[in-house]
Enzyme design. Sequence first.
Site, PDB file in Angstrom:
ATOM      1  N   HIS A   1       0.800  -1.231   0.000  1.00 56.89           N
ATOM      2  CA  HIS A   1       0.000   0.000   0.000  1.00 56.89           C
ATOM      3  C   HIS A   1       0.828   1.274   0.000  1.00 56.89           C
ATOM      4  O   HIS A   1       0.271   2.366  -0.022  1.00 56.89           O
ATOM      5  CB  HIS A   1      -0.928   0.020   1.216  1.00 56.89           C
ATOM      6  CG  HIS A   1      -0.193   0.261   2.496  1.00 56.89           C
ATOM      7  ND1 HIS A   1       0.492  -0.731   3.142  1.00 56.89           N
ATOM      8  CD2 HIS A   1      -0.012   1.389   3.236  1.00 56.89           C
ATOM      9  CE1 HIS A   1       1.056  -0.241   4.235  1.00 56.89           C
ATOM     10  NE2 HIS A   1       0.779   1.043   4.317  1.00 56.89           N
TER      11      HIS A   1
HETATM   12  C1  UD1 Z   1      -1.883   5.157   6.458  1.00 55.85           C
HETATM   13  C2  UD1 Z   1      -0.528   5.590   7.024  1.00 55.85           C
HETATM   14  C3  UD1 Z   1       0.495   4.488   6.778  1.00 55.85           C
HETATM   15  C4  UD1 Z   1      -0.013   3.144   7.268  1.00 55.85           C
HETATM   16  C5  UD1 Z   1      -1.360   2.847   6.614  1.00 55.85           C
HETATM   17  C6  UD1 Z   1      -1.940   1.526   7.034  1.00 55.85           C
HETATM   18  C7  UD1 Z   1       0.035   8.003   6.951  1.00 55.85           C
HETATM   19  C8  UD1 Z   1       0.848   9.022   6.241  1.00 55.85           C
HETATM   20  N1  UD1 Z   1      -0.009   6.783   6.376  1.00 55.85           N
HETATM   21  O1  UD1 Z   1      -1.731   5.063   5.043  1.00 55.85           O
HETATM   22  O2  UD1 Z   1       1.695   4.812   7.466  1.00 55.85           O
HETATM   23  O3  UD1 Z   1       0.915   2.145   6.944  1.00 55.85           O
HETATM   24  O4  UD1 Z   1      -2.255   3.907   6.988  1.00 55.85           O
HETATM   25  O5  UD1 Z   1      -3.170   1.308   6.417  1.00 55.85           O
HETATM   26  O6  UD1 Z   1      -0.538   8.294   7.974  1.00 55.85           O
HETATM   27  N2  UD1 Z   1      -9.173   4.985   2.752  1.00 55.85           N
HETATM   28  C9  UD1 Z   1     -10.307   4.233   2.815  1.00 55.85           C
HETATM   29  N3  UD1 Z   1     -10.822   3.948   4.029  1.00 55.85           N
HETATM   30  C10 UD1 Z   1     -10.258   4.374   5.182  1.00 55.85           C
HETATM   31  C11 UD1 Z   1      -9.091   5.150   5.123  1.00 55.85           C
HETATM   32  C12 UD1 Z   1      -8.553   5.436   3.906  1.00 55.85           C
HETATM   33  O7  UD1 Z   1     -10.853   3.813   1.811  1.00 55.85           O
HETATM   34  O8  UD1 Z   1     -10.780   4.037   6.260  1.00 55.85           O
HETATM   35  C13 UD1 Z   1      -8.591   5.283   1.438  1.00 55.85           C
HETATM   36  C14 UD1 Z   1      -8.846   6.684   0.980  1.00 55.85           C
HETATM   37  O9  UD1 Z   1      -9.062   6.654  -0.380  1.00 55.85           O
HETATM   38  C15 UD1 Z   1      -7.555   7.398   1.274  1.00 55.85           C
HETATM   39  C16 UD1 Z   1      -6.533   6.289   1.091  1.00 55.85           C
HETATM   40  O10 UD1 Z   1      -7.202   5.087   1.495  1.00 55.85           O
HETATM   41  O11 UD1 Z   1      -7.341   8.483   0.452  1.00 55.85           O
HETATM   42  C17 UD1 Z   1      -5.311   6.491   1.900  1.00 55.85           C
HETATM   43  O12 UD1 Z   1      -5.640   6.628   3.289  1.00 55.85           O
HETATM   44  P1  UD1 Z   1      -4.669   7.437   4.286  1.00 55.85           P
HETATM   45  O13 UD1 Z   1      -5.191   7.375   5.664  1.00 55.85           O
HETATM   46  O14 UD1 Z   1      -4.358   8.758   3.695  1.00 55.85           O
HETATM   47  O15 UD1 Z   1      -3.315   6.651   4.198  1.00 55.85           O
HETATM   48  P2  UD1 Z   1      -2.989   5.105   4.081  1.00 55.85           P
HETATM   49  O16 UD1 Z   1      -2.494   4.851   2.709  1.00 55.85           O
HETATM   50  O17 UD1 Z   1      -4.077   4.234   4.603  1.00 55.85           O
END
Ligand code: UD1
Length: 389
Positions: free
Chosen positions: A220
């Site tokens: 991811h």
């Molecule tokens: C975040 C953490 C990362 C961790 C990962 C585990 C940061 C910078 N990154 O990354 O260190 O390894 O979590 O999962 O804090 N989304 C959903 N549902 C959710 C949350 C997010 O669909 O509940 C999608 C959204 O499209 C979002 C994308 O995932 O834009 C990324 O989510 P985000 O929380 O920005 O970062 P992660 O890639 O999950």
Amino acid sequence: MTAETTAGPLICVVGARPNYMKMAPLLRAFRANPALPKALLVHTGQHYDFALNDRLFADLELPAPDVNLGVGSGSHAVQTAEVMKRFEPVVLESGPSCVIVVGDVNSTMACTLVASKLHIPVVHVEAGLRSFDRAMPEEINRVVTDQIADLLYTTERTAHDNLAREGIAPERVQFVGNLMIDSLQAAMKKAVAPHATLAKEGAALELLSDPAGFGVVTMHRPSNVDDPASLAKLLDILSDVSRRLPLVWPIHPRTRANIDRLGLGAQLARVRMACLPPQGYLEMVGLLSNARLVLTDSGGVQEETTALGVPCLTMRPNTERPITVEHGTNTLVPRDGAVVLRLVDEILASGGKRGRTPELWDGHAAGRIADHLAAWLTQRAAAPAEAAA
Ligand code: UD1
């Protein structure tokens, strides 16, 4: 009088999936320690999907948060700013003894900044890890958090060298071991068998009957899944590996969204693989502990495979967890099919790298932190001016 009646609460912060495995044993240990003030759980809401959130809370027996800031997704600036805006009034209202943050996600850094500017002591658990790669958002979060946190708990001794290099006084740093292993050990007894996980998701069960066993994939990181060429290359590599052994891939929403957006679904369908939605913790532990090998870019999975003795190939140029490579079963691999296949063949032929359990990854990190924190808070209360100096 107990600490509970005299001091402000401990505010324990979680935001995203990897925080929960660390906070679950810690919150239990805090609430079981009569020398500590009451512990409040604050969820920033960075992760909110059922699969990334509620299900993990249930698996880890984390109680419902006392406060949910409901921040959700956004750019780094928007997400960080929203957490800060919504966390500040919570701190002002509750007057905490200290704020405890874990890991390296955006919520970790945002809450650290808020508390620190309100002169509330910040405790960072899993401090001092460095990839030395500032292109990773997590690295920025780690560096900022460690600079301004008052007390830093570490999982491996290399963290102390990193912190010393950044000018952080050794008195602020304490080696306690790894909370991830506390959670892993607690979950092993309840882990869900891979067959049950695949059956529940309607995946082809014959994938689990291959004499070579099966591999587990998690990917991811923006560096692997946001760039179209990198993601397409990754799918090619998975396709090649799946000719050696079938794969099971619980796909992170970020990765899934990119595969769909870039129209790579057909390429994915050609891989001998069970593509699953994000799984609960007990399903994940069942998959990892039964895997022949794991291909990942996650930080936590590098630690879990080392603790389980399962060979792990980490598709990254660096790791902030070098002990998993030096003592554990982890090997860093480039996004290069020939290199990955050679290592997969070695693992299938000889079992791969034999690891040993790192120091203090023994399932008792939470108790050590609770005891140390109680003593630290007592000392600060007795000599607040000295402690602040
Ligand atoms: C975040 C953490 C990362 C961790 C990962 C585990 C940061 C910078 N990154 O990354 O260190 O390894 O979590 O999962 O804090 N989304 C959903 N549902 C959710 C949350 C997010 O669909 O509940 C999608 C959204 O499209 C979002 C994308 O995932 O834009 C990324 O989510 P985000 O929380 O920005 O970062 P992660 O890639 O999950």
